[in-house]
Scaffold this active site. Structure first.
Site, PDB file in Angstrom:
ATOM      1  CD  GLU A 147      -3.095   0.627   2.258  1.00  0.00           C
ATOM      2  OE1 GLU A 147      -3.364  -0.580   2.459  1.00  0.00           O
ATOM      3  OE2 GLU A 147      -3.668   1.545   2.838  1.00  0.00           O
ATOM      4  CG  ASP A 207      -2.145  -1.057   5.538  1.00  0.00           C
ATOM      5  OD1 ASP A 207      -0.984  -1.483   5.299  1.00  0.00           O
ATOM      6  OD2 ASP A 207      -2.377   0.023   6.097  1.00  0.00           O
ATOM      7  CE1 TYR A 230      -3.062  -2.541   9.201  1.00  0.00           C
ATOM      8  CE2 TYR A 230      -5.018  -3.270  10.394  1.00  0.00           C
ATOM      9  CZ  TYR A 230      -4.441  -2.629   9.318  1.00  0.00           C
ATOM     10  OH  TYR A 230      -5.240  -2.074   8.367  1.00  0.00           O
TER      11      TYR A 230
END
Ligand SMILES: [Zn+2]
Length: 685
Positions: free
Chosen positions: A7, A103, A305
C-alpha cells in the site's frame, strides 16, 4: 517473476529487504525472483457523475437520484499517481505470480482490487496478511499465505462501503445544496459524517435548553466523618431545614458496620478507538494525531497493526508474548520484574480466540525504539504499560459502609481502603490528568466505628444545582460513535452495535477532522462544539434517517455481515439505492396539509387555534404546548405556523435566520451562515 504490491513505499522497502529484492528501480525493487512495488494509498476512485455524462456536471434536482447501473473506476488526477500506476500495471501484466500485500483490512483490500481491475489483469493471486512488520511476523505471513479468492467477501464489503458512500453522499449533498444552498452554498452530507454531526448538535442543544434546578442535601458530622442522609435530595430549602430540625438535638447512633472486598481487574488491551480515547483523555491528543503516530510506530515495527477493533490476543500468541516481555526488559525492567515470565497468567480477558477476527489487540512487537518524539513516546509507553498491566493481579479494595441514625432519620458514610494495589501500581495518578467520565466516588478514610456507639453530632445542609451534560470532546465523541449506545433504544440493536457503532476504527478520526474542516464543528480547548453552519445543516436535513445513528449503525453491521458471508452484497446495494430514491422522492412530495394546523410536538395531538397562539388540543389533559403568534417583534402568519408545526422548520421568517420547532416544543432561532464565511471555508480546502 513474483510481483508483490504494497500500500505504501515504506512497507515495500521492508518486504523487499525480507525477500531479498535488493535492486532499486524506478517505482519498484527487484531481486531473488521478486519485484516489490507500491501504491500511495488510494490511486483509484469511483467516477464522478460528469464522467458518465457531461450533462450531469450541472447540479439539478431533475437528474436525481443518480444511481449508476454499474460503477466505473478512474485514476486520481495526479501525475505521480498516473506514473506509478503505469509501472504497477506493467509489472502485473508480466508477472508469473502476484502477491497482494496491501494493509490487512477493508480499505487495503479495496486498493489492491481496484488496481487489479484497472490493470485488466486476470490471473489468480495470493494474499499476504500482515499483523506486524517484524521479520518474525513476515516470515509467518509468507508461510500462511492464502489464495486471493479467500478474501472475496472482504472485497465485497469494501466495494459496498465505497459505492454506498458515493450514492448517499452525492445524492443527499446535491439534493440539499440545490434546495437550500441559495445558489452559493455547499451543504456536504455523508452517510457517516452527518449522523455524527447530529450527535454533537443535539448535545449542544440539550445544554442550551438545560434549566438548572437548585437542590438541598442533608448531612451530619459525627466523629469528624460526614454522614449523608439516605433519602432523596430536597427540592426546597424549607423541606431540607425541616429534616434538619428533626435530627437536631437527638443523639447519633451507629446501627451497622459492614465491609466488603471488591476486585478491579486490569483494563483490556487497546484497540484503536480505546487508544485514541486514552491519549485524548490523558494528553489531549486528537484522534487523527493518535492514528497517525500509531501508523508510524507500526511502520517502524515497534507496535502491531493499529487499525483494529479487537481487544484480545489469540492463544497461539502466548509464547510470543512471553518473548516480547523479555525483549521489553531493558525499557520496562522494573515493571516486568514482578511477573513470572515462564508462567504468565493468561486470563480470558487477555486471550480469547473467538473474539479475534482479522486482527488482534495493539501490542508492542518487542523491537525497542531508541529516542522517540514526545507524542510517539507517550503512545508507545501507553501500549507497553497496558500489556504489562494485563498480567498484574487485580486491585483489591475494601469498601466500608457505616450506617447510623438520629431520631429515625437514616444516614450513611462510605470509606475505601486499598488492600492490594495490583495493576494500579503501574498507573500512578498525576495531578494534570482530567478525570471526566471516570467514576470518581467521593471517598474518605474512616476511623473504626462500633455498632451501638452513640454521641453528639453536627447536622448541616448544603445547597447544590443540577448540571447540564458536558459538551463532547474527542474522547467522549469517539465513545458515542463506537456504541451509538446512548442514542439507541432497541436493546438488541444496541448490543449488535456495541463494537460496530458509527464508522470503523480506521475512519472515526477522519470523520471528526472532516466536520472540523467543513466548519460544521470546531475545537475549543478540548471541547468539540457545533457551529451555526452545522446546526443549520442538521436543521434542514429532514430525512431523520440521514442524521440518525440507528440506520448508519445498521448499515455498518450489514457490511460486517457481508464480510462474513452472512449478508448479500446485492441486497445491501439495493437497499441503499432505495434509500436514495426515497430521500429525493420525499423531499419532492412534502406538502403542507392546509386542513390542519399540525400536531403537538410533545404529545402528537392536533393543534387548535387560540387567541394569542396555537395550542395543544389536549390542554385539558395537561399538555402545555403553545406556539405563540408573536415571535419577537413579528407576527407569524397562519401559513408560517403550519409550516413550523408540520415541517418543524421555517426558513427566513424575518431577518434571514431560520426558526426550528424542537421536539420539546420550544422555538429556536439559528442564524443563517453568511456567504462570506462559507466562501472562505471552501477556498481554504
Ligand atoms: Zn400536546
Amino acid at each position: 517473476m513474483i510481483v508483490i504490491l504494497t500500500e505504501k513505499p515504506s512497507v515495500a522497502r521492508d518486504i523487499a529487504r525480507h525477500v531479498g529484492a535488493g535492486q532499486k528501480h524506478e517505482g519498484y525493487f527487484e531481486g531473488n525472483g521478486y519485484q516489490v512495488t507500491w501504491a500511495f494509498g488510494h490511486l483509484i476512485a469511483l467516477k464522478e457523475p460528469e464522467d458518465y455524462d457531461p450533462i450531469l456536471k450541472k447540479w439539478s434536482l431533475h437528474t436525481l437520484p443518480l444511481l449508476p447501473e454499474k460503477f466505473e473506476l478512474k485514476l486520481l488526477d495526479d501525475k505521480g499517481v498516473k506514473k506509478q500506476f503505469g509501472i504497477i500495471k506493467k509489472l502485473l501484466v508480466y508477472a508469473n505470480e502476484i502477491i497482494c500485500a496491501t494493509d490487512a483490512g477493508r480499505e487495503g483490500e479495496l486498493i489492491f482490487r481496484y488496481i487489479l481491475s484497472m490493470s485488466q489483469v486476470k490471473k489468480p493471486w495470493k494474499r499476504l496478511w500482515l499483523s506486524s512488520l517484524t521479520d518474525d511476523a513476515m516470515k509467518k505471513a509468507f508461510q500462511n499465505i492464502k489464495n486471493g479468492s479467500e478474501y472475496d467477501r472482504l472485497y465485497a464489503a469494501a466495494k459496498c462501503r465505497n459505492e454506498s458512500d458515493w450514492i448517499v453522499g452525492l445524492n443527499a449533498t446535491r439534493n440539499y445544496t440545490v434546495r437550500y444552498g441559495k445558489g452559493h452554498m455547499l451543504w456536504s452530507i455523508g452517510r457517516v459524517q452527518t449522523p455524527v454531526l447530529a450527535i454533537v448538535v443535539n448535545r449542544d442543544d440539550e445544554i442550551r435548553h438545560f434549566i438548572s434546578q437548585p437542590f438541598w442535601e442533608l448531612f451530619t458530622k459525627y466523629r469528624n466523618v460526614n454522614f449523608k442522609f439516605k433519602g432523596d435530595r430536597f427540592n426546597t430549602k424549607d423541606l431540607a431545614e425541616g429534616a434538619l430540625n428533626q435530627v437536631k438535638g437527638f443523639p447519633f447512633i451507629i446501627d451497622k458496620v459492614s465491609a466488603k472486598k471488591e476486585q478491579e481487574h486490569p483494563p483490556l488491551l487497546f484497540d484503536l478507538t480505546e487508544l485514541q480515547r486514552e491519549m485524548n483523555r490523558k494528553f489531549g491528543m486528537t484522534a487523527a494525531d493518535t492514528l497517525q503516530i500509531a501508523q508510524t510506530l507500526y511502520e517502524q515495527k515497534f507496535i502491531t497493526y493499529p487499525r483494529t477493533d479487537c481487544r484480545y490476543l489469540t492463544s497461539d500468541m502466548k509464547p510470543q508474548i512471553a518473548k516480547t516481555l523479555v525483549q521489553l526488559q531493558p525499557l520496562k525492567g522494573k515493571e516486568i520484574e514482578p511477573l513470572d515470565l515462564s508462567q504468565l497468567p493468561f486470563t480470558n480477558r487477555i486471550v480469547n480466540d473467538k473474539k479475534v477476527t482479522d486482527h488482534h489487540a495493539i501490542i508492542p512487537t518487542g523491537k525497542l525504539p531508541q529516542a522517540l518524539p514526545l507524542g510517539s513516546q507517550r503512545l508507545y509507553d501507553a501500549i507497553t504499560t497496558r500489556l504489562i498491566a494485563a498480567f498484574y493481579p487485580p486491585c483489591i479494595k475494601e469498601i466500608t459502609t457505616i450506617e447510623g441514625h438520629a431520631n429515625q432519620t437514616p444516614f450513611q458514610a462510605k470509606g475505601v481502603r486499598i488492600l492490594s494495589p495490583g495493576w494500579t501500581l503501574l498507573y500512578p495518578k498525576k495531578g494534570n490528568e482530567t478525570q471526566e467520565n471516570e467514576m470518581v466516588e467521593e471517598v474518605q478514610v474512616l476511623p473504626l466505628f462500633e455498632k451501638g456507639e452513640t454521641g453528639p453530632h453536627d447536622p448541616f445542609i448544603t445547597e447544590g444545582k443540577t448540571k447540564p451534560p458536558a459538551h463532547f470532546n474527542e474522547n467522549t465523541l469517539l465513545g458515542a460513535m463506537e456504541t451509538a449506545g446512548k442514542m439507541i433504544e432497541d436493546e438488541s440493536l444496541k448490543d449488535a452495535l456495541k463494537n460496530k457503532g458509527i464508522g470503523t476504527p480506521a475512519t472515526r478520526a477522519s470523520i471528526i477532522e472532516t466536520l472540523i474542516k467543513r466548519k460544521y464543528i470546531e475545537r475549543r480547548g478540548k471541547q468539540l462544539l457545533a457551529n451555526d453552519l452545522g446546526r443549520y445543516l442538521v436543521a434542514i436535513v429532514q430525512d431523520r434517517n440521514l442524521k440518525s445513528p440507528e440506520l448508519t449503525g445498521e448499515w455498518e453491521l450489514k457490511l460486517k455481515q457481508i464480510e462474513k458471508g452472512e449478508y448479500d452484497a446485492c441486497l445491501f446495494m439495493n437497499e441503499i439505492r432505495q434509500f436514495a430514491q426515497q430521500l429525493i422522492h420525499e423531499s419532492d412530495i412534502f406538502k403542507i396539509n392546509s386542513d390542519i394546523y399540525g400536531h403537538c410536538p410533545q404529545c402528537k395531538s392536533l393543534v387548535i387555534k387560540g387567541n394569542k397562539g396555537y395550542g395543544c388540543s389536549k390542554w385539558k389533559e395537561g399538555c402545555k404546548f403553545v406556539l405563540w403568534k408573536q415571535y419577537k417583534n413579528i407576527e407569524l402568519t397562519e401559513a408560517q405556523i403550519q409550516t413550523l408545526l408540520q415541517k418543524n422548520i421555517l426558513l427566513q421568517p424575518m431577518n434571514g435566520n431560520i426558526l426550528i420547532l424542537s421536539r420539546q416544543g420550544t422555538l429556536q432561532e439559528i442564524p443563517v451562515p453568511s456567504e462570506e464565511r462559507n466562501y472562505s471555508s471552501r477556498r481554504k480546502k
